[in-house]
Design a protein around this motif. Structure first.
Motif, PDB file in Angstrom:
ATOM      1  N   GLN A   1      43.284  45.674  41.686  1.00  0.00           N
ATOM      2  CA  GLN A   1      44.341  45.358  42.632  1.00  0.00           C
ATOM      3  C   GLN A   1      44.817  46.634  43.326  1.00  0.00           C
ATOM      4  OE1 GLN A   1      47.339  42.532  41.343  1.00  0.00           O
ATOM      5  NE2 GLN A   1      46.064  41.907  39.608  1.00  0.00           N
ATOM      6  N   GLY A   2      45.208  46.473  44.586  1.00  0.00           N
ATOM      7  CA  GLY A   2      45.690  47.631  45.317  1.00  0.00           C
ATOM      8  C   GLY A   2      45.474  47.488  46.808  1.00  0.00           C
TER       9      GLY A   2
ATOM     10  N   LEU B   1      41.275  37.168  42.657  1.00  0.00           N
ATOM     11  CA  LEU B   1      42.106  37.958  43.551  1.00  0.00           C
ATOM     12  C   LEU B   1      42.020  37.444  44.981  1.00  0.00           C
ATOM     13  CD1 LEU B   1      41.463  41.585  42.257  1.00  0.00           C
ATOM     14  CD2 LEU B   1      43.160  39.905  41.496  1.00  0.00           C
ATOM     15  N   VAL B   2      43.025  37.801  45.761  1.00  0.00           N
ATOM     16  CA  VAL B   2      43.095  37.410  47.171  1.00  0.00           C
ATOM     17  C   VAL B   2      42.961  38.671  48.018  1.00  0.00           C
ATOM     18  CG1 VAL B   2      44.538  36.412  48.976  1.00  0.00           C
ATOM     19  CG2 VAL B   2      44.519  35.395  46.684  1.00  0.00           C
ATOM     20  N   SER B   3      42.015  38.648  48.956  1.00  0.00           N
ATOM     21  CA  SER B   3      41.769  39.793  49.835  1.00  0.00           C
ATOM     22  C   SER B   3      42.374  39.542  51.205  1.00  0.00           C
ATOM     23  CB  SER B   3      40.266  40.038  49.994  1.00  0.00           C
ATOM     24  OG  SER B   3      39.655  40.285  48.750  1.00  0.00           O
ATOM     25  N   THR B   4      43.064  40.548  51.719  1.00  0.00           N
ATOM     26  CA  THR B   4      43.562  40.548  53.088  1.00  0.00           C
ATOM     27  C   THR B   4      43.051  41.830  53.726  1.00  0.00           C
ATOM     28  OG1 THR B   4      45.558  39.419  52.310  1.00  0.00           O
ATOM     29  CG2 THR B   4      45.595  40.311  54.548  1.00  0.00           C
TER      30      THR B   4
ATOM     31  N   LEU C   1      44.052  43.872  47.882  1.00  0.00           N
ATOM     32  CA  LEU C   1      43.643  42.907  46.869  1.00  0.00           C
ATOM     33  C   LEU C   1      44.820  42.669  45.942  1.00  0.00           C
ATOM     34  CD1 LEU C   1      40.789  44.278  47.714  1.00  0.00           C
ATOM     35  CD2 LEU C   1      39.985  43.153  45.663  1.00  0.00           C
ATOM     36  N   SER C   2      45.190  41.397  45.818  1.00  0.00           N
ATOM     37  CA  SER C   2      46.350  41.034  45.012  1.00  0.00           C
ATOM     38  C   SER C   2      46.036  39.801  44.185  1.00  0.00           C
ATOM     39  CB  SER C   2      47.552  40.745  45.919  1.00  0.00           C
ATOM     40  OG  SER C   2      47.368  39.519  46.604  1.00  0.00           O
TER      41      SER C   2
END
Length: 703
Positions: free
Chosen positions: A52-53, A28-31, A39-40
């Motif tokens: 995710q969310g 996942l990718v965190s921003t 998280l996507s």
């Protein structure tokens, strides 16, 4: 993982009877801009499953945000973290535009996460020779799931929106309101909630679609800090470009993890990690602030004050609170995992090490130049912490700090390795509490010495008592903890309930370096063992020797590698003069940083670094947080250890002891902070160092 793996930054594991898999994080990718994080997938899609969310202060605000073009998902080709809180995802709609192999319709989804919400800008560009029309939607859902439910793989149920209106969509639950708005989209609720745009591009045309979500959460325990950045952003030049890249990303991640307590936004601390621990954790926040001292003392001061306000005042077995004790973690409500009996109060004190670490952070910040008035204001809290050390830290009176959970619903292990199976003998069997951890005795020794120095400097009583405490602890430790192993003598991991040495060789012993508890000869022996392949044969320092019965490279605390753990030991080796051993650990962290895109995770597998079919790089630990505060701070520790700048502002001196040798080579940093002054340090490839910008009145001693 099992239901009830409520792993805190160090683990927090309790075993239940029902098995559920914890959702993985590693792909996942965190921003992030704390206390909010998205998280996507790597394609930018937030899908309605797993972890995710969009999360805000321990609750999930959006459980879905899926971008569709004509009902289809675009095809992702890459993403980049542009800066703290902003990620750009690039994808293609190859079925649109000109009918030939080259894609002619490109989408760039720019996600910006703020402290109280998220905005997205979808830039759609066509290079086609024909007009492009399409229906673009963002499919949305909200479940308000608590973070502990998401983490344990529990079931969640979407909440119905209030209904579309001209301004957008809204969801409400338990005092939290989530609002989605867009000026140019149509909000819909039939068959799910969504935003819709009708797109029409001329040949070679482009368009930008915008939407945002705002979270109103008055009951959150943490908020965004009111201050600007509390540390410097030094200009670093290194022969090894991996270090500068790791520093850049790590400092961006640290900026995104800044938090304050609700009601006190002026005091900043670092949230421990995303997504599980984006709140105050005593041990983690203290270590991260300590590792960032070369960049200034403001973060340390804020962290110390926040924890001082929460310092224990009463004996409460349910929360682990005791007078003078520093807390473990802060949540908005009781942290409960159904099925395993783990129930942690919102303010939980189940930690054996945060209190001595608090004392040593105050001392170290003082030496780096924290203003004396700020130090003096915290001395009553330090004296209360010493009271805990004297009256509550050693319940059986054997002279060592130890822990046991008497509530039957708290953490079984209360050091940084706080998973339930982390304290093992050499044969792999588990130790029974009460447990006296090896590194905690070092922390206590160091805290007693540091407190004595502060008491003496500020004219307060007790310095002689605490120096004597440290001397007696060192004698007891030497008599009880040292054991013989296959590779020579070393300090045991712990003493168990029967006062038997828990004889596994672990990274914990490396935390003794620099505390003063070890003699020069003992330091050399520990350094030798830690540098051996069984401990340092991977991409950093293994938490347990590969020769021990409990070792597993994907065990949370019995064989994996933690960046902060490696960095702490690396720093101790460097300061003690073991440059080659420290450099070896630095190389491992830099190689891992490169493999993980220069965003070091909480932990990763402890496999060997020798290339093998299918490996040749560190493997992820699936549930590891990323970014994680003390992992990001490890980059600063590598640079600081290499530069070797050790100020003692109250004493009027600065020691310079650079770490020479591979892998770092020449290194310079401009913008370090000593007593508020910007200081520059340069070390050439031969290890010769220079310092400029020291405040007046400080004498430089070069080793």
């Amino acid at each position: 993982m099992l239901v009830g793996d409520t792993s805190g930054p160090g683990g927090e594991f309790a075993t239940g009877t029902a098995y559920r898999l914890q959702p993985p994080l590693h792909e996942l990718v965190s921003t992030v801009t704390a206390p909010t994080g998205a998280l996507s997938g790597a394609d930018g899609q937030i899908r309605p499953f797993g972890v995710q969310g969009l999360f805000h202060a321990d609750h999930r605000a959006l459980s879905q945000a899926t971008l569709l073009v004509d009902g289809r998902e675009p095809e992702a080709i890459g993403h980049v973290h542009e800066e703290a809180g902003r990620t750009r995802f690039v994808s293609l709609a190859r079925w649109l535009g000109d009918p030939h192999p080259d894609p002619t319709v490109r989408l760039e989804r720019v996600r910006e996460v703020g402290a109280y919400g998220m905005s997205e800008r979808v830039e759609i560009t066509s290079t086609a020779s024909v007009a492009v029309t399409a229906s673009v939607t963002v499919e949305l859902a909200c479940d308000f799931a608590p973070i502990e439910v998401v983490k344990s793989g529990g079931d969640t149920v979407p909440v119905e929106p209030d209904g579309p209106d001209p301004g957008g969509l809204a969801w409400r639950n338990g005092g939290i309101r989530v609002t989605v708005v867009s000026e140019d989209a149509r909000a819909e609720t039939g068959g799910g909630a969504r935003l819709r745009w009708e797109l029409s591009l001329p040949p070679g045309g482009s368009a930008t679609l915008r939407w945002e979500v705002v979270v109103d959460d008055p009951a959150a325990a943490v908020v965004a800090p009111a201050r600007t950045l509390e540390w410097s952003r030094p200009e670093v030049t290194a022969a090894d470009r991996r270090l500068t890249r790791l520093l850049h990303q790590s400092l961006e991640d640290l900026r995104s993890l800044r938090l304050a307590e609700t009601g006190a936004p002026e005091d900043t601390f670092l949230g421990a990690g995303v997504p599980w621990f984006l709140t105050l954790f005593g041990r983690d926040s203290l270590w991260a602030a300590r590792m960032l001292l070369p960049l200034g003392t403001d973060l340390a001061a804020g962290t110390l004050r926040v924890l001082a306000r929460r310092q224990g005042t009463r004996v409460d077995p349910a929360s682990g609170e005791a007078p003078g004790k520093i807390m473990h973690e802060l949540r908005r409500h009781e942290f409960t995992v159904e099925g395993n009996g783990l129930r942690l109060p919102a303010a939980y004190y189940g930690t054996i090490d945060a209190t001595p670490l608090w004392i040593s952070l105050l001392h170290d910040a003082w030496r780096w130049g924290m203003p004396e008035r700020e130090v003096a204001a915290l001395l009553p809290n330090m004296e209360a912490a010493l009271g805990w050390l004297a009256d509550f830290a050693d319940p059986d009176g054997d002279g060592f700090l130890e822990y046991i959970d008497t509530s039957a619903r708290g953490l079984a292990n209360q050091g940084w390795k706080d998973s339930g199976d982390s304290i093992r003998f050499r044969d792999g069997s588990q130790a029974k509490p009460p447990i006296a951890l090896v590194e905690v005795q070092g922390y206590a020794y160091e805290a007693a010495r540091n407190a004595a120095a502060l008491l003496e400097a500020f004219g307060r009583p007790g310095a002689r008592r605490w120096n004597a405490y440290a001397e007696a602890l060192a004698e007891r430790f030497r008599a009880r903890f040292w054991v013989d192993g296959p590779h020579g003598r070393f300090p045991a991991l712990a003493l168990d309930t029967d006062k038997r040495p828990v004889d596994a060789l672990t990274s914990n012993v490396g935390h003794l370096l620099g505390t003063g508890l070890l003699s020069e000869e003992e330091t050399a022996q520990v350094a030798k063992l830690l540098a051996a392949p069984m401990m340092s044969g991977g991409y950093g320092l293994r938490t347990m020797s590969s020769g021990d019965g409990g070792f597993s490279p994907l065990s949370y605390h019995c064989g994996s590698i933690w960046a902060h753990d490696t960095a702490i030991v690396l720093a101790g080796l460097a300061r003690a003069g073991f440059a080659a051993q420290a450099a070896g650990l630095a190389e491992g962290l830099l190689a891992a940083g490169e493999a993980f895109g220069y965003r070091l995770p909480e932990l990763y597998a402890g496999d060997g670094a020798d290339p093998r079919p299918g490996l040749g790089r560190p493997m992820p630990y699936p549930a590891a947080c990323r970014p994680q505060a003390w992992s990001a701070a490890a980059a600063v520790t590598i640079a600081h250890a290499a530069l070797g700048l050790y100020p003692d502002v109250p004493a009027g001196r600065v020691l310079l002891r650079p770490m020479t040798g591979a892998p770092l080579g020449a290194l310079s940093a401009r913008g370090l902070r000593v007593a508020g002054a910007e200081v520059s340090v340069a070390v050439d490839a031969a290890g010769h160092a220079t310092v400029t910008g020291l405040p007046p009145g400080l004498d430089l001693d070069v080793l």
